[in-house]
Design an enzyme around this catalytic site. Structure first.
Site, short mmCIF file in Angstrom:
data_model
loop_
_atom_site.label_atom_id
_atom_site.label_comp_id
_atom_site.label_asym_id
_atom_site.label_seq_id
_atom_site.Cartn_x
_atom_site.Cartn_y
_atom_site.Cartn_z
N SER A 1 0.84 -1.21 0.00
CA SER A 1 0.00 0.00 0.00
C SER A 1 0.86 1.26 0.00
O SER A 1 0.55 2.24 -0.68
CB SER A 1 -0.94 0.00 1.21
OG SER A 1 -0.26 0.25 2.42
N GLU A 2 1.96 1.25 0.75
CA GLU A 2 2.83 2.42 0.81
C GLU A 2 3.42 2.73 -0.56
O GLU A 2 3.49 3.89 -0.97
CB GLU A 2 3.95 2.19 1.83
CG GLU A 2 3.51 2.30 3.27
CD GLU A 2 3.04 3.70 3.62
OE1 GLU A 2 3.84 4.64 3.51
OE2 GLU A 2 1.86 3.84 3.99
N VAL A 3 3.85 1.71 -1.29
CA VAL A 3 4.45 1.93 -2.60
C VAL A 3 3.38 2.38 -3.60
O VAL A 3 3.60 3.30 -4.38
CB VAL A 3 5.18 0.67 -3.09
CG1 VAL A 3 5.76 0.90 -4.49
CG2 VAL A 3 6.31 0.30 -2.13
#
Length: 299
Positions: free
Chosen positions: A48-50
């Site tokens: 999700s962060e990427v």
């Protein structure tokens, strides 16, 4: 509270406490119940962060779930074909991020399949920078760190540097470090809760006031994508992926050039010659996106 720029120094302990109380209050008010906030799985949070680095939240919601359906674990991602990973990433921003995810997953899998929580170990993985490492540590492990991304910058600039231009990250990092809770002892004010509050307040500010992050020295206006060299690279990769089912396993240079030119002309631009197409293929090949199999280019 007075701005940092007005005082010429870091906020006092009282000012930091006031700032933190205000942000936590706005965080409770503006909280977004996003799917990746319902897990503590460091692999899922890493994905999700990427994805969120370049893509709007509304678009990631859906794509993130589909990704995890295809590659549910770090081992599953590591063992996947790189072309499948790139195909699934289409529309989510820079393709090199997908390759970095795949390569990093292979390193983690080879080391036992457990995502590390150590900051140094995380930053040693391909494509994992300081903000991504801090996000994984905060949201998966509830560990403190300096999570400085665009929404966090927005809040700091709006609240603490309301009139200053060209604010550098070196001015912001000490504040981020000082305001992040050191542990998870208080479930209403731990690193995870704190950074969610900053993210949600920052998203709200971006939607309601002129974007304060433009006053950051690190702010860079995104260059035009359509018609750019970057866009042509992305289109070449899309064509290569579309030809994976071809009996030859790929596409020859002439056919690729014709299809790329067709796309360019449909967008109102001139076609691309074979030399330019070859240059794009050579670049992509050097970066690991494709390879030449005789006269056929494959992903």
């Amino acid at each position: 509270m007075p701005s940092v720029a007005d005082s010429g120094s870091l906020p006092t302990a009282e000012e930091l406490a006031s700032f933190r109380a205000a942000v936590l209050a706005r965080g409770r008010e503006l909280y977004r119940d996003l799917p990746w906030r319902r897990t503590r799985d460091p692999y899922a949070i890493w994905i999700s962060e990427v994805m969120l680095q370049q893509t709007q939240v509304s678009r990631v919601d859906g794509r993130w779930q589909h990704w995890l359906g295809l590659f549910p674990t770090v081992d599953a991602l590591a063992s996947a074909d790189s072309a499948d990973v790139l195909d699934e990433w289409q529309g989510l921003g820079y393709n090199r991020r997908a390759l970095s995810l795949w390569r990093a997953a292979q390193e983690v899998s080879a080391a036992g399949g457990q995502m590390p929580s150590d900051e140094v170990a995380l930053k040693a993985l391909p494509g994992v920078g300081p903000a991504t490492a801090a996000g994984i540590r905060s949201f998966a492990f509830d560990m403190p760190g300096v999570y400085l991304e665009t929404n966090v910058r927005t809040v700091l600039l709006h609240e603490l540097f309301p009139h200053e231009e060209g604010v550098s990250d070196t001015q912001l990092v000490p504040i981020v470090r000082a305001t992040c809770p050191p542990d998870a002892n208080d479930p209403t004010d731990d690193p995870r809760t704190w950074y969610y509050a900053l993210l949600d307040y920052g998203a709200h500010l971006k939607a309601t006031v002129p974007n304060p992050s433009r006053r950051s020295r690190s702010h860079v206006r995104q260059s035009r994508f359509e018609g750019s060299h970057r866009q042509k690279r992305a289109e070449v990769l899309r064509i290569l992926l579309a030809h994976r089912a071809d009996p030859r396993g790929g596409v020859d240079l002439d056919t690729l050039c014709v299809e790329l030119s067709r796309e360019e002309r449909a967008a109102g631009r001139r076609g691309v010659n074979a030399s330019d197409t070859q240059t794009l293929l050579t670049e992509l090949s050097k970066e690991g996106f494709c390879h030449n199999n005789g006269n056929i280019w494959c992903t």
